[in-house]
Design an enzyme around this catalytic site. Structure first.
Site, PDB file in Angstrom:
ATOM      1  N   SER A 262       0.840  -1.201   0.000  1.00 42.17           N
ATOM      2  CA  SER A 262       0.000   0.000   0.000  1.00 42.17           C
ATOM      3  C   SER A 262       0.872   1.248   0.000  1.00 42.17           C
ATOM      4  O   SER A 262       2.084   1.168   0.233  1.00 42.17           O
ATOM      5  CB  SER A 262      -0.916   0.007   1.222  1.00 42.17           C
ATOM      6  OG  SER A 262      -0.269   0.651   2.291  1.00 42.17           O
ATOM      7  N   LYS A 263       0.226   2.374  -0.237  1.00 38.75           N
ATOM      8  CA  LYS A 263       1.001   3.617  -0.303  1.00 38.75           C
ATOM      9  C   LYS A 263       1.658   3.932   1.043  1.00 38.75           C
ATOM     10  O   LYS A 263       2.680   4.594   1.093  1.00 38.75           O
ATOM     11  CB  LYS A 263       0.138   4.766  -0.800  1.00 38.75           C
ATOM     12  CG  LYS A 263      -1.086   5.034   0.016  1.00 38.75           C
ATOM     13  CD  LYS A 263      -1.943   6.066  -0.660  1.00 38.75           C
ATOM     14  CE  LYS A 263      -3.228   6.251   0.120  1.00 38.75           C
ATOM     15  NZ  LYS A 263      -4.247   6.953  -0.608  1.00 38.75           N
TER      16      LYS A 263
END
Ligand code: GLU
Length: 515
Positions: A262-263
């Protein structure tokens, strides 16, 4: 075989991360392998979630990666417009067709009605509450209201949505190019909304209408869309359209632990997960990019290609053309692929090594500070040559080898304490005196120094570390003689003069300590 047409269909809800870029890459590789078209379609039917700047970011990232679309917004093509917001009218017509065919119905439920539906079921202990064949007849829709009431609500524009009417018990099967046979039963699915109250279609309707009208032959997309495929196939069937072939890609997993990359992992692990820097609305850097971290696009692409694809040979370095030639959907892996930044670094190193000194120098220049850019290209090219084998990213040159542009900031003290004695000073000077004012190659310098050390019986290990540290401050720098070649006699003499002053101080301190 029909013409291969593959689309990459991101929603403009934020910058494209490496997972999205990998999907685009596989779309592109498959299209090009079959001499087909690679299409970019912007799925912007949800205005609330739209993040300004995303579309430009996507185009820039694809261009940097070298996988630029044949058709798309701002690019053109025969099947446009390529932004769904510009195709709004089209979807209405198709939604109506589905209603006429009895495959969809109007629903007017308020958010309170829907909330109530969810809560009532929770009380009964049923975990998943769906608006479907089990509940639709208790709701406010064109199946439960009279024609007149429906007409009235449509006239008033009262919360009008359109939902799919899935059969109560039908198996929907398809053969996924990655996963093999996949089955769903409509029993377990919900009557998804296909037109929203704001007059926009949802992803599901817009997606199938566009894939059909744009003559998409293969849908290659992330695993998260697998279950929606059942709804999509239901609509293809209802419309009497031939569906495209589907391939659902496995997830890219976090470097360690469970779950999808994920970011947030960027901050947690200290590496980029976006191809390019992304700035928030106020112009502040929000996420760092691979490009700005000194990665070459070819290396990132090669790395991403391997996150979920296996060529079945030992070859690891693939140019984009080679990837196009080798890629096939049956070599995609079903299980998730772990994101390993060390592997990305390895690829980058290989790509840097393959550059000529000139190419490397040109690319490195983007990462050098103003001060370092004062050095001329000949000097910078030599620096590139000297440092090439030690670079992992283009950034490293200016940060790790700062001492090739300015005086060392400090000297590795431990080594100096061990090796330096003032008696050696004359030898260091004598060696410097042997250097020529004219250009001398590293190997010429090596021979000179070697013969001096041998004829004076000094031992390499006693002299070379002093030059290394004196010239660069560190034992970890590039080849010593290459460094001396780069600097030339004058700079070497200047640096050693300054270094020896520090060495003397270190020696003195050691003597005082021992006294
Ligand atoms: N708009 C969807 C997304 O953002 C595309 C899914 C698809 O390729 O069908 O990922």
């Amino acid at each position: 075989m029909e013409r291969v047409r593959v689309r990459f269909a991101p929603s403009p809800t934020g910058p494209l991360n490496v997972g999205g870029l990998r999907t685009a890459l596989y779309d592109y590789l498959f299209a090009k392998k079959h001499n087909g078209d690679f299409i970019l379609r912007i799925e912007d039917t949800d205005a609330n979630r739209e993040v300004p700047g995303t579309e430009k970011y996507i185009l820039d990232a694809l261009e940097w990666a070298g996988i630029y679309p044949d058709e798309g917004p701002g690019i053109g093509g025969d099947f446009g417009p390529y932004r769904q917001s510009e195709r709004k009218e089209l979807y209405h017509n198709y939604a109506k067709v589905l209603i006429e065919k009895g495959k969809a119905y109007y629903a007017f439920d308020s958010s309170e009605d829907l909330e109530k539906l969810r809560n009532s079921k929770q009380e009964e202990g049923i975990p998943s509450v769906k608006y479907n064949h089990t509940t639709r007849l208790g709701m406010c829709n064109s199946l439960t209201l009279s024609d007149e009431e429906v007409h009235q609500k449509l006239e008033n524009g009262d919360n009008v949505t359109i939902r799919l009417m899935l059969p109560s018990d039908r198996e929907i099967r398809f053969s996924d190019e990655v996963r093999g046979e996949v089955r769903f039963n409509t029993k377990e699915l919900d009557d998804k909304i296909i037109m929203k109250a704001d007059g926009m279609p949802t992803y599901h309707l817009a997606n199938i209408v566009d894939d059909h009208l744009m003559q998409i032959s293969h849908v290659i997309r992330g695993e998260e869309w697998l279950s929606s495929t059942a709804h999509h196939l239901f609509m293809y069937d209802a419309m009497g359209w031939e569906p495209p072939k589907f391939a659902h890609l496995s997830l890219i997993l976090k470097p360690v632990g469970k779950g999808k990359l994920s970011k947030r992992d960027s901050a947690a692990f200290g590496f980029p997960v976006f191809p390019l820097d992304w700035f928030d609305g106020d112009g502040n850097l929000q996420f760092e990019g691979f490009r700005e971290n000194g990665y070459l696009p070819g290396a990132l692409i090669n790395f991403l290609a391997f996150l979920g694809w296996n060529p079945g040979t030992d070859q690891e370095i693939f140019s984009l053309d080679e990837l196009c030639a080798s890629f096939s959907l049956d070599q995609l892996v079903k299980s998730g692929a772990r994101f390993d930044i060390d592997k990305a670094k390895w690829f980058n190193q290989q790509y840097l090594l393959a550059l000529s000194d000139d190419e490397l120098m040109t690319k490195v220049k983007d990462f050098l500070s103003e001060d370092y850019l004062k050095f001329d290209d000949t000097y910078l090219t030599k620096v590139a040559d000297l440092m090439k084998e030690r670079l992992i990213t283009l950034k490293d040159l200016g940060t790790q080898a700062y001492y090739l542009f300015e005086l060392p900031k400090e000297y590795e003290e431990k080594m100096i304490r061990k090796k330096y004695k003032p008696e050696l000073k004359d030898h260091l000077d004598a060696i410097l005196a042997l250097l020529s004012e004219e250009y001398q190659s590293g190997s010429e310098i090596h021979d000179l120094v070697k013969s001096y050390i041998e004829s004076n019986e000094l031992g390499f290990g006693n002299i070379l570390p002093l030059f290394r540290i004196g010239l660069t401050g560190t034992m970890k720098g590039p080849d010593l003689f290459g460094t001396m070649e780069l600097f030339g006699k004058e700079e070497c003499t200047h640096r050693m003069k300054i270094a020896i002053e520090s060495f003397d101080k270190i020696f003195e301190a050691k003597q005082n300590q021992n006294a």
